[in-house]
Design a protein around this motif. Structure first.
Motif, PDB file in Angstrom:
ATOM      1  N   ARG A  79       0.830  -1.213   0.000  1.00  0.00           N
ATOM      2  CA  ARG A  79       0.000   0.000   0.000  1.00  0.00           C
ATOM      3  C   ARG A  79       0.865   1.264   0.000  1.00  0.00           C
ATOM      4  NH1 ARG A  79      -5.418  -0.868   1.152  1.00  0.00           N
ATOM      5  NH2 ARG A  79      -5.961  -2.857   2.148  1.00  0.00           N
ATOM      6  N   ARG A  80       1.980   1.235   0.727  1.00  0.00           N
ATOM      7  CA  ARG A  80       2.831   2.435   0.839  1.00  0.00           C
ATOM      8  C   ARG A  80       3.718   2.638  -0.373  1.00  0.00           C
ATOM      9  NH1 ARG A  80       3.933   0.328   6.087  1.00  0.00           N
ATOM     10  NH2 ARG A  80       6.013  -0.274   5.310  1.00  0.00           N
ATOM     11  N   TYR A  81       3.824   1.645  -1.208  1.00  0.00           N
ATOM     12  CA  TYR A  81       4.766   1.707  -2.329  1.00  0.00           C
ATOM     13  C   TYR A  81       4.437   2.829  -3.312  1.00  0.00           C
ATOM     14  CZ  TYR A  81       6.695   0.629  -6.902  1.00  0.00           C
ATOM     15  OH  TYR A  81       7.300   0.727  -8.122  1.00  0.00           O
ATOM     16  N   LYS A  82       5.496   3.504  -3.758  1.00  0.00           N
ATOM     17  CA  LYS A  82       5.428   4.461  -4.860  1.00  0.00           C
ATOM     18  C   LYS A  82       6.573   4.144  -5.825  1.00  0.00           C
ATOM     19  CE  LYS A  82       2.015   6.859  -3.156  1.00  0.00           C
ATOM     20  NZ  LYS A  82       0.676   6.762  -3.800  1.00  0.00           N
ATOM     21  N   PRO A  83       6.358   4.333  -7.129  1.00  0.00           N
ATOM     22  CA  PRO A  83       7.440   4.042  -8.080  1.00  0.00           C
ATOM     23  C   PRO A  83       8.743   4.734  -7.698  1.00  0.00           C
ATOM     24  CG  PRO A  83       5.402   4.432  -9.267  1.00  0.00           C
ATOM     25  CD  PRO A  83       5.121   4.759  -7.827  1.00  0.00           C
TER      26      PRO A  83
END
Length: 387
Positions: A79-83
């Motif tokens: 959920r926290r992941y960003k590219p």
């Protein structure tokens, strides 16, 4: 707390299970356990059993709580992941040195009946359990050969409404190797777009018109094109087993040829493999299928994930592990920015020129000495001739 006569809360050095096994208790019961002495023999080791049902229930519920925490942490990681979050910074690079996609795009690839749409719904359900337990499935699933299957590329953010990860559901592979390669080359080199119609060259005009009419809302305006960042190769475990047992290699040969298509790989990184319909196989059959696929495709077992349609902790964790694998390998292959390459190559070029010039110093000095000597000899010879 406590049981009958003789029960006591006894301090212990290390927590032990109510049944005297080596399995540790949860931290909140690490100091005291309700015990009853079984043996009065002072020379023998005393075995203690738990007489308090509440403590025992909490002990055996500890694994469940640990599982919930592990699953919750795995979900939060996605959920926290960003590219760009998981870029490793090899070669002295930083996330800012890479061309980061707006959204990390994963592509589902597999033959008809592999369970691509079912897998997408299963992935979504892992997060829907927290967000909306009663949310309906997203992708249309084909139950028999009467269905046309998936004729349009569909983008599905994961979790729902995510702006960081999306999975594309695609049309099933053909039995024709050349058709598959042509389609995959187009997707991997030109990109994919939500709502794009997918047809074969062999489709007649009538069928194409029927398919086009189904997607009439996408006829005139095209959605944003996404570059594929990693591929999920989906196979039907039951079909693999049947192909192996019957010695009819058509299915497995098609899997091997398609998997080895160079357009599906990113450098040395080959697609992740997901085996579906494992709930229709025994544990031994699942292990057998995975080992055969590892041998057939030339990849380690850790790159093969068994994700059946069952709704349980192990499957949820397998889904999250698979997503993490895909994202990590996608980030390893993000392209570097042109200005970074120019900067690095420019500095390297200047350094090489300087080193070469420094290496030429001795040659230059010898040349200068030679020229000076030659000039002196010429002048000396001129004076001799004049005299």
């Amino acid at each position: 707390m406590g049981g009958g006569d003789g029960d006591a809360l006894s301090p212990i050095g290390s927590a032990s299970s109510p049944s005297c096994s080596s399995e540790p208790l949860p931290p909140e019961f690490a100091e005291y356990v309700a015990v009853s002495q079984v043996s009065d023999d002072g020379d023998s080791d005393v075995c203690c059993v738990c007489d308090d049902s509440e403590v025992e229930a909490l002990h055996y519920g500890g694994c469940g709580r640990l599982q919930e925490r592990s699953l919750r942490e795995a979900k939060e990681l996605i959920r926290r992941y960003k590219p760009g979050d998981w870029i490793e910074g090899v070669g002295g690079t930083k996330p800012g040195d890479y061309v980061l996609p707006e959204i990390t795009t994963l592509l589902l690839v597999g033959p008809r009946g592999a369970g691509k749409s079912t897998l997408l719904n299963r992935v979504t359900r892992v997060f829907d359990k927290d967000d909306d337990p009663f949310a309906p499935d997203r992708a249309q699933v084909s139950r028999n050969s009467k269905s046309n299957g998936t004729n349009f590329l569909r983008e599905y953010p994961v979790p729902r409404n995510s702006s960081a990860i999306c999975i594309y559901d695609t049309r099933s592979l053909s039995s024709d190797r050349e058709k598959n390669f042509k389609m995959l080359r187009q997707w991997m080199t030109k990109g994919i777009s939500h709502g794009d119609m997918v047809t074969w060259d062999s489709n007649d005009g009538t069928k194409i018109n029927v398919i086009r009419s189904l997607g009439r809302q996408c006829n005139f305006l095209r959605c944003k094109t996404r570059k594929v960042n990693f591929v999920i190769f989906v196979v039907n475990g039951v079909s693999v087993l049947e192909s192996i047992d019957s010695n009819k290699k058509g299915y497995t040969d098609m899997l091997h040829e398609t998997f080895m298509c160079p357009f599906l790989s990113f450098g040395d990184d080959k697609p992740v493999v997901v085996v579906t319909h494992g709930d229709r196989l025994s544990m031994q059959q699942c292990a057998y299928v995975q080992n055969e696929l590892a041998e057939l495709l030339g990849i380690p077992l850790q790159q093969i994930f068994d994700i059946p349609g069952s709704d349980d902790y192990e499957t949820d964790l397998a889904v999250l592990d698979m997503l993490r694998y895909c994202i990590q390998h996608a980030e390893q292959n993000f392209p570097l920015k042109l200005n970074y390459l120019l900067e690095v190559n420019g500095s390297e070029t200047l350094k090489n020129i300087a080193e070469r010039l420094m290496g030429l110093d001795a040659v230059i000095e010898v040349t200068i000495i030679f020229l000076c000597t030659f000039i002196l000899l010429l002048r000396f010879s001129d004076k001799l001739l004049q005299s």
